[in-house]
Design a protein around this motif. Sequence first.
Motif, PDB file in Angstrom:
ATOM      1  N   TYR A 168       0.980   6.402   5.473  1.00 29.47           N
ATOM      2  CA  TYR A 168      -0.090   7.396   5.438  1.00 29.47           C
ATOM      3  C   TYR A 168       0.556   8.752   5.718  1.00 29.47           C
ATOM      4  O   TYR A 168       0.981   9.021   6.840  1.00 29.47           O
ATOM      5  CB  TYR A 168      -1.139   7.106   6.509  1.00 29.47           C
ATOM      6  N   GLY A 172      -2.605   3.911   0.883  1.00 30.27           N
ATOM      7  CA  GLY A 172      -3.596   3.735   1.934  1.00 30.27           C
ATOM      8  C   GLY A 172      -5.008   3.879   1.391  1.00 30.27           C
ATOM      9  O   GLY A 172      -5.872   3.025   1.607  1.00 30.27           O
ATOM     10  N   ASP A 173      -5.235   4.943   0.656  1.00 25.43           N
ATOM     11  CA  ASP A 173      -6.555   5.233   0.089  1.00 25.43           C
ATOM     12  C   ASP A 173      -7.038   4.100  -0.808  1.00 25.43           C
ATOM     13  O   ASP A 173      -8.197   3.679  -0.720  1.00 25.43           O
ATOM     14  CB  ASP A 173      -6.450   6.539  -0.713  1.00 25.43           C
ATOM     15  N   GLY A 222      -6.090  11.945   0.617  1.00 21.90           N
ATOM     16  CA  GLY A 222      -4.669  11.708   0.877  1.00 21.90           C
ATOM     17  C   GLY A 222      -3.857  12.799   0.221  1.00 21.90           C
ATOM     18  O   GLY A 222      -4.386  13.650  -0.508  1.00 21.90           O
ATOM     19  N   SER A 276       0.890   1.762   6.380  1.00 19.07           N
ATOM     20  CA  SER A 276      -0.113   1.511   5.346  1.00 19.07           C
ATOM     21  C   SER A 276      -0.022   0.057   4.897  1.00 19.07           C
ATOM     22  O   SER A 276       0.862  -0.687   5.333  1.00 19.07           O
ATOM     23  CB  SER A 276       0.123   2.440   4.150  1.00 19.07           C
ATOM     24  N   HIS A 294     -12.721   9.202   1.046  1.00 13.86           N
ATOM     25  CA  HIS A 294     -11.642   8.258   1.328  1.00 13.86           C
ATOM     26  C   HIS A 294     -11.977   6.840   0.857  1.00 13.86           C
ATOM     27  O   HIS A 294     -12.966   6.241   1.263  1.00 13.86           O
ATOM     28  CB  HIS A 294     -11.363   8.247   2.831  1.00 13.86           C
TER      29      HIS A 294
END
Length: 339
Positions: A128, A98-99, A54, A136, A72
């Motif tokens: 994201y 998100g990650d 990211g 996200s 990820h």
Amino acid sequence: MKYTAQDFKSGQEPRWCPGCGDHAVLAAFQRALPAICEDLGYTKERIVVISGIGCSSRLPYYMDTFGMHTIHGRATPISTGVKVANPTLSVWQACGDGDALAIGGNHFIHAIRRNIDINVILFNNQIYGLTKGQYSPTSKLGQITKTSPYGTVESPFVPGALVLGARGTFFARSLDSEMVLNQEVFIAAAKHDGCSICELLTNCVIFNDGAHMAFADREVRADRTIVLRHGEPMVFGKNKDKGLMLDENGKIKVVTIGENGVTVDKLLVHDAHTEDTTIQAQLINMKYPEMPVALGVIRDVAEPTYDDRVRDQLAEVKEKSPIKCMDDLLNSGSTWTVE
């Protein structure tokens, strides 16, 4: 050795968009590390920065420390492995909403549950960014994005609530632009023995510009956020004339100091160290415009860590085991001689 922020800069130019909130978080982290090393007696060789994938996960490149840019959603298990393998290291993890909370969500909650002594910097821009603007797990309900052109129909995670639900021992929240507060938060996280989650509300100028502006804008921030510090009354406002109290139902309410007999000594006093999460949960879930957004260290309690328990278990097993060397192992159990 006494370090400066410059000692933690790699020399590589950050590849973030101009105006991205990640720049400010990086600067605050680099400024906090000299104080962390001095307070805890660390050399810079003990600092490790690990990330997933990211925009925020590029952070290890900009740090003159040991580090790994991993895959990820998997920064947390790799951080866990590093810490358990070498407990003397100060492990920092940079990850996005998100990650960490989507593909990495399971790892995230279990690292908190296990109370692994790592420090997680969670960059939350509610989008994201690297993959160009999909919603996200923290995107607002109804938010229009590349993957929700009519508005997302999903309710977002509240990262602090996840921490409490996983029986977390440390949670702090801040804004990307709060440089001094961010340094305070990072220093407190480093001193905490256990899993530290530092949520940084950051701005993505390209795909979600102004996500936090309603309360983060400098002109209104003092009236729409409250900075919590352990042992201090919950006062906020540009004129320091507002505060937080409990109503007759035990719910937090906003009051004005000087009205209806309200004085500072009647306000709630922040207790980050209490085991009881009742007030902390309410603070975490406060949101503008109904309430000010809570910033600072909200929870910081002492519990045994995973890595300490692993160390103690190994020591106990070694102490009780009759096997002390390779000869003991080879001659243990059923043995026989071949003529």
